[in-house]
Write an enzyme that holds these catalytic residues in place. Structure first.
Site, PDB file in Angstrom:
ATOM      1  N   LYS A 115       0.856  -1.183   0.000  1.00  0.00           N
ATOM      2  CA  LYS A 115       0.000   0.000   0.000  1.00  0.00           C
ATOM      3  C   LYS A 115       0.887   1.225   0.000  1.00  0.00           C
ATOM      4  O   LYS A 115       1.699   1.427   0.903  1.00  0.00           O
ATOM      5  CB  LYS A 115      -0.911  -0.007   1.215  1.00  0.00           C
ATOM      6  CG  LYS A 115      -1.790   1.229   1.309  1.00  0.00           C
ATOM      7  CD  LYS A 115      -2.802   1.122   2.404  1.00  0.00           C
ATOM      8  CE  LYS A 115      -3.606   2.407   2.504  1.00  0.00           C
ATOM      9  NZ  LYS A 115      -4.606   2.337   3.583  1.00  0.00           N
ATOM     10  N   LYS A 149      -2.151  -1.484  -3.830  1.00  0.00           N
ATOM     11  CA  LYS A 149      -3.030  -0.321  -3.779  1.00  0.00           C
ATOM     12  C   LYS A 149      -2.209   0.947  -3.839  1.00  0.00           C
ATOM     13  O   LYS A 149      -1.228   1.051  -3.104  1.00  0.00           O
ATOM     14  CB  LYS A 149      -3.819  -0.378  -2.469  1.00  0.00           C
ATOM     15  CG  LYS A 149      -4.686   0.804  -2.184  1.00  0.00           C
ATOM     16  CD  LYS A 149      -5.323   0.639  -0.840  1.00  0.00           C
ATOM     17  CE  LYS A 149      -6.139   1.868  -0.562  1.00  0.00           C
ATOM     18  NZ  LYS A 149      -6.701   1.839   0.773  1.00  0.00           N
TER      19      LYS A 149
HETATM   20  C1  PBG Z   1      -7.063   3.650   5.452  1.00  0.00           C
HETATM   21  C2  PBG Z   1      -7.580   3.390   4.080  1.00  0.00           C
HETATM   22  C3  PBG Z   1      -7.466   4.299   3.021  1.00  0.00           C
HETATM   23  C4  PBG Z   1      -8.103   3.711   1.929  1.00  0.00           C
HETATM   24  C5  PBG Z   1      -8.593   2.473   2.332  1.00  0.00           C
HETATM   25  N1  PBG Z   1      -8.246   2.281   3.673  1.00  0.00           N
HETATM   26  C6  PBG Z   1      -6.911   5.669   2.976  1.00  0.00           C
HETATM   27  C7  PBG Z   1      -5.601   5.948   3.521  1.00  0.00           C
HETATM   28  O1  PBG Z   1      -4.742   5.081   3.673  1.00  0.00           O
HETATM   29  O2  PBG Z   1      -5.412   7.116   3.837  1.00  0.00           O
HETATM   30  C8  PBG Z   1      -8.186   4.390   0.595  1.00  0.00           C
HETATM   31  C9  PBG Z   1      -9.157   3.857  -0.369  1.00  0.00           C
HETATM   32  C10 PBG Z   1      -9.432   4.739  -1.516  1.00  0.00           C
HETATM   33  O3  PBG Z   1      -8.816   5.802  -1.725  1.00  0.00           O
HETATM   34  O4  PBG Z   1     -10.331   4.375  -2.281  1.00  0.00           O
HETATM   35  N2  PBG Z   1      -6.879   2.612   6.286  1.00  0.00           N
END
Ligand code: PBG
Length: 326
Positions: free
Chosen positions: A196, A249
């Site tokens: 991520k 992601k």
């Molecule tokens: C946070 C989380 C995020 C997303 C999913 N879980 C945002 C972040 O890490 O700030 C983002 C998903 C998206 O942008 O569609 N645990």
């Protein structure tokens, strides 16, 4: 011209093109990320994500029924937590009567076949807006993991099929696996947000949940977009710690990472087509700059072509309609 090979012979008709298609997108590949909130009869539009809403649980039930009828098999829950419930310890994440546990129980009761995936991270619950606990501006690792493992346990006990740690703390998959097993949840699977990245593409999501960090950014735990080999390192660790599925992601700017993980690991690979990727298509389509259906299908097909076995996408409700034979 004396050409024996003519690739165009295999592009002559739609039937031939379908026969030789090398990538297929189907309803079974899709996971629908859905925003939930307290209240009843709520369907609150999200300005940054046209077509997405925050749904109260009664509205969610009706919406899921429609989508299950169209072939939806899996969804992922993201809660908007009321401000008054947020604090530095993110204690609402451990409330077994909280919004997410209630949503899971409702969904698994009404739609036992539907896969329900819950997000393990503290940001929606934390007054700091970080995925872990914060002390003097630092995101604590081991202290956060202890809380995340408890959160995962509560989600598993409410009936979640997959818990999905998206927090990027070190060692959390192993700790969550151990706590689940010790509590009798060896059947609950872990979908790890393995690679991520610290991405600008999460902007609209943070607006949807009002979960943006109150100070600093997430670069000390989420990955640097410049790195691919590091994703393989994270994958090796998550695999060793007991993850069942590995996620990359965002998706679109990281197709090479999806491919690298698909080649380098034996676990199934998920990709998250995130909020910013979704919003770009929606706003361009609203302004007649792009054709929404063809661009969306092209994007999702490219994510599968790169190696994703499944895709989390806010486009899922539209795609289910487009895939449905008339
Ligand atoms: C946070 C989380 C995020 C997303 C999913 N879980 C945002 C972040 O890490 O700030 C983002 C998903 C998206 O942008 O569609 N645990």
């Amino acid at each position: 011209m004396n050409s024996i090979e003519r690739p165009r012979r295999l592009r002559r008709s739609s039937a031939i093109r379908a026969l030789v298609a090398q990538t297929h997108l189907s309803a079974a590949d899709l996971v629908w990320p859905v925003f939930i909130k307290e209240g009843s009869k709520q369907r609150e539009p999200i300005a940054a994500m046209p077509g997405c809403q925050r749904l109260s649980l009664d509205t969610l039930e009706g919406e899921v029924q429609n989508l299950v009828d169209l072939g939806l098999r899996a969804l992922a829950l993201f809660p908007q937590i009321e401000d008054k419930l947020k604090n530095a310890k993110a204690s609402e994440a451990l409330n077994d009567k909280g919004l997410v546990p209630r949503a899971v129980r409702m969904l698994k009761g009404r739609f036992p076949e539907l896969l329900v995936i819950t997000d393990v991270a503290l940001d929606p619950y934390s007054s700091d807006g970080h995925d872990g606990l914060v002390k003097n501006g630092e995101i604590l690792n081991d202290e956060s993991v202890a809380v995340l493992a408890e959160q995962a346990l509560i989600q598993a006990a409410s009936g979640a099929d997959f818990v999905a740690p998206s927090d990027m703390m070190d060692g959390r998959v192993g700790w969550i696996r151990k706590s689940l097993d010790e509590a009798g949840f060896s059947h609950t699977a872990i979908l790890s947000y393995c690679a991520k990245y610290a991405s600008g593409f999460y902007g609209p999501f943070r607006e949807a949940l009002a979960s943006a960090p109150r100070s600093g950014d997430k670069k000390t735990y989420q990955m640097n977009p410049a790195n691919r080999r590091e994703a393989l390192r994270e994958a090796r660790l998550d695999q060793k710690e007991g993850a069942d599925i590995l996620m990359v992601k965002p998706a679109l700017a990281y197709l090479d990472v999806i491919q690298a993980l698909k080649r380098g690991c034996t676990l199934p690979i998920a990709a998250y087509n995130v909020s910013g990727e979704y919003a770009m298509v929606k706003f361009a389509a609203q302004n007649q700059i792009l054709d929404e259906q063809s661009v969306t299908m092209e994007i999702l097909t490219s994510i599968k072509r790169a190696g994703a076995d499944m895709i989390f996408t806010y486009h899922a409700p539209d795609v289910l309609k487009w895939l449905k034979p008339l």
